[in-house]
Design a protein around this motif. Structure first.
Motif, PDB file in Angstrom:
ATOM      1  N   VAL A 230       0.835  -1.200   0.000  1.00  0.00           N
ATOM      2  CA  VAL A 230       0.000   0.000   0.000  1.00  0.00           C
ATOM      3  C   VAL A 230       0.873   1.255   0.000  1.00  0.00           C
ATOM      4  N   PHE A 231       1.920   1.243   0.827  1.00  0.00           N
ATOM      5  CA  PHE A 231       2.822   2.386   0.889  1.00  0.00           C
ATOM      6  C   PHE A 231       3.436   2.675  -0.486  1.00  0.00           C
ATOM      7  N   GLY A 232       3.833   1.621  -1.158  1.00  0.00           N
ATOM      8  CA  GLY A 232       4.441   1.780  -2.482  1.00  0.00           C
ATOM      9  C   GLY A 232       3.458   2.325  -3.515  1.00  0.00           C
ATOM     10  N   ARG A 233       2.180   1.970  -3.369  1.00  0.00           N
ATOM     11  CA  ARG A 233       1.161   2.451  -4.302  1.00  0.00           C
ATOM     12  C   ARG A 233       0.834   3.921  -4.035  1.00  0.00           C
ATOM     13  N   VAL A 234       0.824   4.275  -2.741  1.00  0.00           N
ATOM     14  CA  VAL A 234       0.483   5.650  -2.377  1.00  0.00           C
ATOM     15  C   VAL A 234       1.642   6.585  -2.709  1.00  0.00           C
ATOM     16  N   GLN A 235       2.848   6.092  -2.528  1.00  0.00           N
ATOM     17  CA  GLN A 235       4.050   6.895  -2.808  1.00  0.00           C
ATOM     18  C   GLN A 235       4.819   6.256  -3.968  1.00  0.00           C
ATOM     19  N   PRO A 236       4.364   6.443  -5.192  1.00  0.00           N
ATOM     20  CA  PRO A 236       4.985   5.714  -6.313  1.00  0.00           C
ATOM     21  C   PRO A 236       6.486   5.970  -6.441  1.00  0.00           C
ATOM     22  N   ASP A 237       6.960   7.145  -6.024  1.00  0.00           N
ATOM     23  CA  ASP A 237       8.400   7.402  -6.168  1.00  0.00           C
ATOM     24  C   ASP A 237       9.211   6.610  -5.136  1.00  0.00           C
ATOM     25  N   MET A 238       8.521   6.017  -4.171  1.00  0.00           N
ATOM     26  CA  MET A 238       9.211   5.187  -3.185  1.00  0.00           C
ATOM     27  C   MET A 238       9.152   3.699  -3.540  1.00  0.00           C
ATOM     28  N   TRP A 239       8.603   3.371  -4.713  1.00  0.00           N
ATOM     29  CA  TRP A 239       8.408   1.958  -5.053  1.00  0.00           C
ATOM     30  C   TRP A 239       9.708   1.166  -5.014  1.00  0.00           C
ATOM     31  N   GLN A 240      10.813   1.774  -5.461  1.00  0.00           N
ATOM     32  CA  GLN A 240      12.079   1.028  -5.459  1.00  0.00           C
ATOM     33  C   GLN A 240      12.530   0.688  -4.043  1.00  0.00           C
ATOM     34  N   LEU A 241      12.263   1.610  -3.114  1.00  0.00           N
ATOM     35  CA  LEU A 241      12.578   1.333  -1.714  1.00  0.00           C
ATOM     36  C   LEU A 241      11.722   0.167  -1.211  1.00  0.00           C
ATOM     37  N   VAL A 242      10.436   0.219  -1.541  1.00  0.00           N
ATOM     38  CA  VAL A 242       9.529  -0.863  -1.150  1.00  0.00           C
ATOM     39  C   VAL A 242      10.016  -2.193  -1.728  1.00  0.00           C
ATOM     40  N   ALA A 243      10.432  -2.163  -2.988  1.00  0.00           N
ATOM     41  CA  ALA A 243      10.904  -3.388  -3.630  1.00  0.00           C
ATOM     42  C   ALA A 243      12.116  -3.954  -2.885  1.00  0.00           C
ATOM     43  N   MET A 244      13.016  -3.059  -2.468  1.00  0.00           N
ATOM     44  CA  MET A 244      14.199  -3.520  -1.747  1.00  0.00           C
ATOM     45  C   MET A 244      13.808  -4.107  -0.389  1.00  0.00           C
ATOM     46  N   LEU A 245      12.920  -3.411   0.315  1.00  0.00           N
ATOM     47  CA  LEU A 245      12.485  -3.900   1.625  1.00  0.00           C
ATOM     48  C   LEU A 245      11.778  -5.251   1.485  1.00  0.00           C
ATOM     49  N   ALA A 246      10.915  -5.351   0.480  1.00  0.00           N
ATOM     50  CA  ALA A 246      10.195  -6.609   0.268  1.00  0.00           C
ATOM     51  C   ALA A 246      11.179  -7.738  -0.005  1.00  0.00           C
ATOM     52  N   PHE A 247      12.221  -7.430  -0.797  1.00  0.00           N
ATOM     53  CA  PHE A 247      13.221  -8.452  -1.096  1.00  0.00           C
ATOM     54  C   PHE A 247      13.888  -8.945   0.189  1.00  0.00           C
ATOM     55  N   TYR A 248      14.302  -8.008   1.038  1.00  0.00           N
ATOM     56  CA  TYR A 248      14.987  -8.420   2.269  1.00  0.00           C
ATOM     57  C   TYR A 248      14.045  -9.171   3.213  1.00  0.00           C
ATOM     58  N   CYS A 249      12.800  -8.704   3.330  1.00  0.00           N
ATOM     59  CA  CYS A 249      11.837  -9.404   4.196  1.00  0.00           C
ATOM     60  C   CYS A 249      11.609 -10.822   3.692  1.00  0.00           C
ATOM     61  N   CYS A 250      11.432 -10.942   2.376  1.00  0.00           N
ATOM     62  CA  CYS A 250      11.155 -12.247   1.783  1.00  0.00           C
ATOM     63  C   CYS A 250      12.370 -13.165   1.920  1.00  0.00           C
ATOM     64  N   LEU A 251      13.563 -12.607   1.690  1.00  0.00           N
ATOM     65  CA  LEU A 251      14.794 -13.396   1.838  1.00  0.00           C
ATOM     66  C   LEU A 251      14.898 -13.933   3.265  1.00  0.00           C
ATOM     67  N   GLY A 252      14.624 -13.046   4.232  1.00  0.00           N
ATOM     68  CA  GLY A 252      14.685 -13.465   5.636  1.00  0.00           C
ATOM     69  C   GLY A 252      13.614 -14.494   5.955  1.00  0.00           C
ATOM     70  N   GLN A 253      12.414 -14.263   5.451  1.00  0.00           N
ATOM     71  CA  GLN A 253      11.304 -15.175   5.736  1.00  0.00           C
ATOM     72  C   GLN A 253      11.598 -16.572   5.196  1.00  0.00           C
ATOM     73  N   ALA A 254      12.151 -16.627   4.003  1.00  0.00           N
ATOM     74  CA  ALA A 254      12.469 -17.926   3.397  1.00  0.00           C
ATOM     75  C   ALA A 254      13.616 -18.608   4.152  1.00  0.00           C
ATOM     76  N   PHE A 255      14.645 -17.836   4.473  1.00  0.00           N
ATOM     77  CA  PHE A 255      15.809 -18.415   5.146  1.00  0.00           C
ATOM     78  C   PHE A 255      15.455 -18.871   6.554  1.00  0.00           C
ATOM     79  N   ASN A 256      14.575 -18.103   7.198  1.00  0.00           N
ATOM     80  CA  ASN A 256      14.160 -18.421   8.561  1.00  0.00           C
ATOM     81  C   ASN A 256      13.506 -19.796   8.652  1.00  0.00           C
TER      82      ASN A 256
END
Lengths: 237, 333
Positions: free
Chosen positions: B23-49
């Motif tokens: 939702v944050f990424g949709r509301v702030q489209p210029d922050m989408w790349q930041l959201v993408a990076m955060l999602a990547f790290y969260c997902c990487l951690g979730q999978a590794f965990n």
């Protein structure tokens, strides 16, 4: 009748052979004691019998069934379990959760409530401390949890590796009382490894002496006690 | 330990976090790349965990599963681009290939390495990642060291507009969905026999064995599950997003290190930990790169050290202890 029969067992770790063909028998309903100094392979023998360490030779028979190659989790289903040396409990789980973990196998879970009753009757303090995190218990209570958890697997035969190790003298007496109760009142067969030779000789129905991976002597406790040669050579009592 | 009402309530905060990122990424489209990076790290951690957190075993070759998943998607798209009208079927096949290939690699590695305990396992897995990378380059399979560039194939399959949307937007959405799915699977495991077995073997493997837990089986289950999510992550966050793959990038070991940091920071073996760890790590990395460009790693190391010394159970592990016995207990898991 022999509940457990070990014949010419060989095992070890990697290329280091620890057991050099010891043979022993555990009578049903007895306390059989395995004595010997540190580092002669007593723990390895128990671990190999359960299947945690793989045997490289010899034969293990449990209730007339060849279980030499059977993995440990299947042996637990047959009613064989081990109380390992040291206080191997699940430290972050509560006392109650530790006990429930003991009834992990399907067969054990079916008898969970009666096992819990038995365990609470044997160790009333564990009922009181039910909600306490196991890692915060005193050494003696931790040992009780380890024994109690083994009982939750609904065993017919239980192997104990140094259950009195590191306990205060008063608690050592209690552990041995418990062991005798398990035999007399619960009807378990027990194979006991102990460093406390004196107490062990008093509790046992039959004794094996182990040295350098081999059985060096065996007999009724009175015979072992009567032989000054054996006592001096292997037991230091 | 038995079934009790509300045992899946813990999903609320973790799924809210993933949804919040979207939702944050949709509301702030210029922050989408930041959201993408955060999602990547969260997902990487979730999978590794799913593996490190649940079993306590550290796999230093973990990024190999991400890399193999990347190849799964890249190979599928580049080979199927000629098939008439394949369209979104290619995406499905690519995801399946990624999942299948990382599962196969995890079985091959696990069958050997999971027989080893603790530190020996960690040492054995270090070689897997580098070995696999040099195998691809040396044996010249999958285009060897030239890698696979498939932006043209992506355009051929989906058309220009859709291909751009896929790599600039949908790839990141998939990452969020994969992270959330990994969280759901984690909680299902935690609440089942598998979770109890894994907790037992993590706390004391010998004790687990003597009460009849088939520890190898559960270690392999956790290992494969974790690898499959890593493969899916590679297929989306790397393959679909970047539209190329080179062996040195796909098997870059520092992602394994980042995964370990995220899991430790958030709390190994907790459900919410990887999200908290991923956000903390991703945001600090982003922020340090702005205020002190070039120095972020130098500063980050001592910060992590302090956090790990002060909160050895990770942020969520610490919180979990604090809320024990309160109404929040069901939500912070």
């Amino acid at each position: 009748m022999a509940m457990l029969k070990v014949e010419n067992l060989e095992s070890g770790y990697g290329s280091m052979q620890v057991l050099w063909q010891p043979s022993l028998e555990v009578e049903k309903g007895s306390i059989t004691s395995l004595l010997g100094p540190n580092g002669v392979g007593k723990s390895t023998l128990l671990l190999t019998v359960l299947g945690v360490v793989a045997p490289s030779g010899g034969k293990i028979t449990y209730e007339d069934l060849d279980v030499t190659r059977m993995p440990s989790h299947d042996k637990v289903d047959l009613g064989l379990t081990l109380v390992p040396e040291g206080k191997h409990l699940f430290p972050s789980m509560t006392v109650h959760e530790n006990l429930l973990m003991g009834a992990y196998r399907k067969e054990a879970r079916r008898h969970r409530e009666e096992s819990l009753e038995l365990v609470h009757a044997l160790f009333p303090i564990l009922k009181e401390r039910e909600k306490q995190v196991a890692g915060s218990l005193s050494g003696g209570q931790q040992q009780m949890v380890t024994i109690a958890r083994a009982l939750m697997t609904k065993p017919k035969m239980i192997m104990m590796d140094e259950p009195s190790q590191g306990l205060a003298p008063k608690l050592v007496g209690e552990v041995f009382e418990t062991i005798e109760k398990l035999k007399e009142e619960v009807g378990l067969t027990i194979l006991l490894v102990e460093q406390n030779a004196a107490a062990s000789l008093d509790a046992a129905d039959y004794v094996y002496i182990m040295h350098e991976g081999r059985i060096k002597a065996e007999g009724k406790p009175e015979e072992i006690k009567g032989s000054s040669e054996i006592r001096e050579a292997y037991l230091g009592v | 330990m038995s079934a009790r009402p509300g045992k899946y309530l813990a999903l609320i905060p973790v799924l809210a976090a993933y949804l919040g990122m979207f939702v944050f990424g949709r509301v702030q489209p210029d922050m989408w790349q930041l959201v993408a990076m955060l999602a990547f790290y969260c997902c990487l951690g979730q999978a590794f965990n799913l593996f490190l957190g649940m079993t306590g075993y550290v796999d230093f070759g973990y990024v190999a599963f991400v890399g193999v998943g990347t190849y799964g998607m890249a190979l599928t798209l580049s080979r199927l681009s000629g098939v008439e009208g394949i369209g979104f079927g290619a995406l499905v096949i690519g995801l399946l290939a990624a999942a299948g290939m990382s599962a196969m690699l995890s079985i091959a590695v696990g069958a050997v390495a999971l027989r080893l305990r603790g530190a020996y396992f960690a040492i054995a897995t270090i070689g897997v990642n580098e070995g696999f990378r040099y195998f691809i380059e040396g044996a010249r399979i999958w285009n060897g060291s030239e890698g696979i560039i498939f932006s043209k194939d992506l355009r051929a399959i989906f058309g220009r507009e859709t291909a751009i949307a896929l790599s600039t937007f949908w790839a990141d959405v998939f990452v969020i969905v994969i992270g959330a799915s990994a969280a759901v699977v984690t909680l299902i495991y935690m609440r089942s026999k598998i979770g109890f077995a894994l907790t037992a073997l993590r706390e004391d493997e010998d004790a687990a064995k003597v009460i009849g837990i088939f520890v190898t089986k559960y270690k392999i289950i956790a290992f494969i599950t974790s690898a499959v999510f890593a493969g899916l992550l590679g297929a989306t966050a790397w393959a679909l997003k970047l539209t190329y793959v080179y062996p040195p990038d796909a098997f870059e070991i520092h992602y394994t290190v980042e995964a370990i940091i995220i899991v430790m920071l958030g709390g190994a073996g907790t459900l919410l930990g990887p999200v908290v760890g991923g956000l903390l790590y991703g945001l600090s990395k982003y922020w340090l790169a702005i205020i002190l460009p070039g120095f972020q790693l130098l500063i980050f190391a001592p910060i992590i050290l302090v956090i790990i010394v002060a909160f050895p159970e990770g942020t969520v592990g610490y919180l979990k202890k604090k809320v024990r016995g309160t109404a929040l207990e069901r939500y912070i898991v």
